[in-house]
Write a protein that holds these residues in place. Structure first.
Motif, PDB file in Angstrom:
ATOM      1  N   ALA A  38       0.725  -1.564  -0.283  1.00  0.00           N
ATOM      2  CA  ALA A  38       0.259  -0.042   0.055  1.00  0.00           C
ATOM      3  C   ALA A  38       0.789   1.046  -0.272  1.00  0.00           C
ATOM      4  N   THR A  39       1.789   1.260   0.404  1.00  0.00           N
ATOM      5  CA  THR A  39       2.567   2.386   0.460  1.00  0.00           C
ATOM      6  C   THR A  39       4.063   2.334  -0.510  1.00  0.00           C
ATOM      7  N   ASP A  40       4.126   1.357  -1.330  1.00  0.00           N
ATOM      8  CA  ASP A  40       4.966   1.406  -2.240  1.00  0.00           C
ATOM      9  C   ASP A  40       4.788   2.793  -2.930  1.00  0.00           C
ATOM     10  N   PRO A  41       6.081   3.667  -3.613  1.00  0.00           N
ATOM     11  CA  PRO A  41       5.812   4.928  -4.323  1.00  0.00           C
ATOM     12  C   PRO A  41       5.233   4.211  -5.943  1.00  0.00           C
ATOM     13  N   ASP A  42       5.929   3.470  -6.719  1.00  0.00           N
ATOM     14  CA  ASP A  42       5.114   3.132  -7.795  1.00  0.00           C
ATOM     15  C   ASP A  42       3.905   2.356  -7.227  1.00  0.00           C
ATOM     16  N   GLU A  43       3.104   2.214  -6.686  1.00  0.00           N
ATOM     17  CA  GLU A  43       1.877   1.814  -6.463  1.00  0.00           C
ATOM     18  C   GLU A  43       0.494   3.318  -5.949  1.00  0.00           C
ATOM     19  N   LEU A  44       1.424   4.092  -5.562  1.00  0.00           N
ATOM     20  CA  LEU A  44       0.782   5.114  -4.970  1.00  0.00           C
ATOM     21  C   LEU A  44       0.071   5.980  -6.146  1.00  0.00           C
ATOM     22  N   ARG A  45       1.262   6.085  -7.339  1.00  0.00           N
ATOM     23  CA  ARG A  45       0.473   6.302  -8.724  1.00  0.00           C
ATOM     24  C   ARG A  45      -0.939   6.228  -8.876  1.00  0.00           C
ATOM     25  N   TYR A  46      -0.914   4.793  -8.302  1.00  0.00           N
ATOM     26  CA  TYR A  46      -2.283   4.110  -8.640  1.00  0.00           C
ATOM     27  C   TYR A  46      -3.297   4.374  -8.056  1.00  0.00           C
ATOM     28  N   THR A  47      -2.887   5.038  -6.763  1.00  0.00           N
ATOM     29  CA  THR A  47      -4.001   5.178  -5.370  1.00  0.00           C
ATOM     30  C   THR A  47      -4.090   6.155  -4.412  1.00  0.00           C
ATOM     31  N   LEU A  48      -3.172   6.775  -5.720  1.00  0.00           N
ATOM     32  CA  LEU A  48      -3.474   8.080  -4.100  1.00  0.00           C
ATOM     33  C   LEU A  48      -3.828   9.609  -4.963  1.00  0.00           C
ATOM     34  N   GLU A  49      -4.831  10.203  -5.006  1.00  0.00           N
ATOM     35  CA  GLU A  49      -5.340  11.562  -5.427  1.00  0.00           C
ATOM     36  C   GLU A  49      -3.893  12.361  -5.636  1.00  0.00           C
ATOM     37  N   SER A  50      -3.401  12.569  -5.043  1.00  0.00           N
ATOM     38  CA  SER A  50      -2.108  13.385  -5.188  1.00  0.00           C
ATOM     39  C   SER A  50      -0.785  13.150  -5.746  1.00  0.00           C
ATOM     40  N   ARG A  51      -0.954  11.652  -6.903  1.00  0.00           N
ATOM     41  CA  ARG A  51      -0.126  11.776  -7.691  1.00  0.00           C
ATOM     42  C   ARG A  51      -0.816  10.790  -8.960  1.00  0.00           C
ATOM     43  N   LEU A  52      -1.794  10.050  -9.027  1.00  0.00           N
ATOM     44  CA  LEU A  52      -2.081   9.515  -9.631  1.00  0.00           C
ATOM     45  C   LEU A  52      -2.123   9.643 -10.917  1.00  0.00           C
ATOM     46  N   HIS A  53      -1.990   8.504 -11.822  1.00  0.00           N
ATOM     47  CA  HIS A  53      -1.546   8.666 -13.379  1.00  0.00           C
ATOM     48  C   HIS A  53      -2.871   7.962 -13.690  1.00  0.00           C
ATOM     49  N   VAL A  54      -3.734   7.498 -15.038  1.00  0.00           N
ATOM     50  CA  VAL A  54      -4.616   7.166 -15.248  1.00  0.00           C
ATOM     51  C   VAL A  54      -4.516   5.920 -15.899  1.00  0.00           C
ATOM     52  N   LEU A  55      -3.948   4.979 -16.119  1.00  0.00           N
ATOM     53  CA  LEU A  55      -4.283   3.248 -17.026  1.00  0.00           C
ATOM     54  C   LEU A  55      -4.730   3.390 -18.009  1.00  0.00           C
ATOM     55  N   PRO A  56      -4.618   3.406 -18.856  1.00  0.00           N
ATOM     56  CA  PRO A  56      -5.267   4.029 -20.552  1.00  0.00           C
ATOM     57  C   PRO A  56      -6.266   2.665 -20.403  1.00  0.00           C
ATOM     58  N   SER A  57      -6.284   1.352 -19.995  1.00  0.00           N
ATOM     59  CA  SER A  57      -6.937   0.425 -20.016  1.00  0.00           C
ATOM     60  C   SER A  57      -8.526   1.035 -19.274  1.00  0.00           C
ATOM     61  N   PHE A  58      -8.174   1.477 -18.340  1.00  0.00           N
ATOM     62  CA  PHE A  58      -9.938   2.692 -17.812  1.00  0.00           C
ATOM     63  C   PHE A  58     -10.936   2.836 -18.965  1.00  0.00           C
ATOM     64  N   ALA A  59     -10.450   3.116 -20.478  1.00  0.00           N
ATOM     65  CA  ALA A  59     -11.285   3.385 -20.897  1.00  0.00           C
ATOM     66  C   ALA A  59     -12.367   2.824 -21.450  1.00  0.00           C
TER      67      ALA A  59
END
Length: 300
Positions: A38-59
């Motif tokens: 849960a606290t892995d920086p690489d995972e926070l880009r999927y889960t934390l709103e301040s660091r969030l990016h969007v996986l293209p399959s979200f489309a």
């Protein structure tokens, strides 16, 4: 005949307004298994709103997947949804998906092919906002018992794997509650949650959504080869080759390079593509995803 091909293809696109924000993105990512640890920086880009990016399959789930729903309601289509199987999926990105957005989604039947014992309906969904096109999704749906009408068979999607070992192979354990989480993004089919319904469909327990496996695989490619840079993805397509169950382990094989050759690194090359094959490690590498290709933009 339940499918009037000429009428379905000629019908005007169905338009709807879709909207999403960080909560939809986070829920989708969690459904794919993001957030471990849960606290892995690489995972926070999927889960934390301040660091969030969007996986293209979200489309594929934006607006609760209303694009496919709209396409299936096109004039000329009168089919039993129980006879429909999701055959393949492709997403083309025109630019990175924003964390918060409102867009117009236009869905239409792009083609109907005759496979003999089944028909294949190609549903195309195009999304655009005030700044222009966002993505184009093509879903191929097999409709059992609706072939044999004398139409074109359509293109073959079979893709030979490179004749060498994968450049990278990773395993991803599917959470026991993955289907229960993923369905909250819009696919409420009880096949993925209700054991009794799954038995009626011929399975001893609920199966995972194919599009969940699709998203998990793309996340693995992004994290393993692209350093987490989702902007590198131009398109991603695959064929659904077999079912997988929550609690099982995906084995994801990746080959880098434009022609299936090794590009000598883990960054996916300067442009080019990643070819992917996914199997179930728990069932003697039974096929799960086949003919999968992630096309990349140039690394600037």
């Amino acid at each position: 005949m339940p499918i009037d091909v000429a009428r379905a293809v000629a019908a005007e696109p169905r338009s709807t307004t879709i909207a999403w924000d960080h909560k939809d993105i986070q829920l989708y990512h969690l459904g794919l298994g993001a957030g471990r640890p849960a606290t892995d920086p690489d995972e926070l880009r999927y889960t934390l709103e301040s660091r969030l990016h969007v996986l293209p399959s979200f489309a594929t789930v934006a607006g609760a997947g209303m694009g496919v729903v709209g396409g299936m309601s096109a004039p000329g289509l009168d089919i039993d949804l129980a006879s429909v199987l999701h055959g393949s999926q492709r997403v083309e990105l025109h630019r990175p998906i924003p964390v918060k957005g409102t867009a117009t989604s236009r869905s239409r039947v792009a083609a109907v092919y005759d496979k003999g014992k089944a028909a294949v309906i190609v549903l195309r969904t195009e999304a655009a906002d005030d700044d222009g096109p966002l993505w184009t999704c093509d879903a191929q749906l097999f409709v059992r018992g609706e072939g044999g009408f004398g139409g074109e068979r359509g293109p073959s999607q079979r893709l030979e794997l490179p004749a060498r070992r994968p450049d990278r192979t990773v395993e991803r354990v599917i959470r026991e509650d993955a289907a229960l989480l993923y369905r909250l993004s819009g696919d409420w089919n009880p096949l993925h949650a209700d054991p009794e319904f799954a038995k009626l469909a011929g399975f001893d327990r609920p199966i995972l959504h194919g599009l969940c496996t699709y998203g998990m695989t793309l996340k693995a490619v992004v994290d393993t080869l692209l350093g987490g840079d989702v902007s590198r993805i131009r398109s991603y397509g695959t064929r659904f080759a077999g079912v997988v169950f929550p609690g099982e382990t995906l084995r994801i094989h990746m080959w880098t390079g434009d022609d299936g050759g090794d590009d000598g690194g883990e960054g996916g090359g300067d442009g080019g593509r990643v070819q992917v094959s996914v199997t179930c490690a728990d069932r003697d590498d039974a096929p799960v995803l086949a003919d999968a290709v992630v096309e990349l933009v140039e690394n600037t």
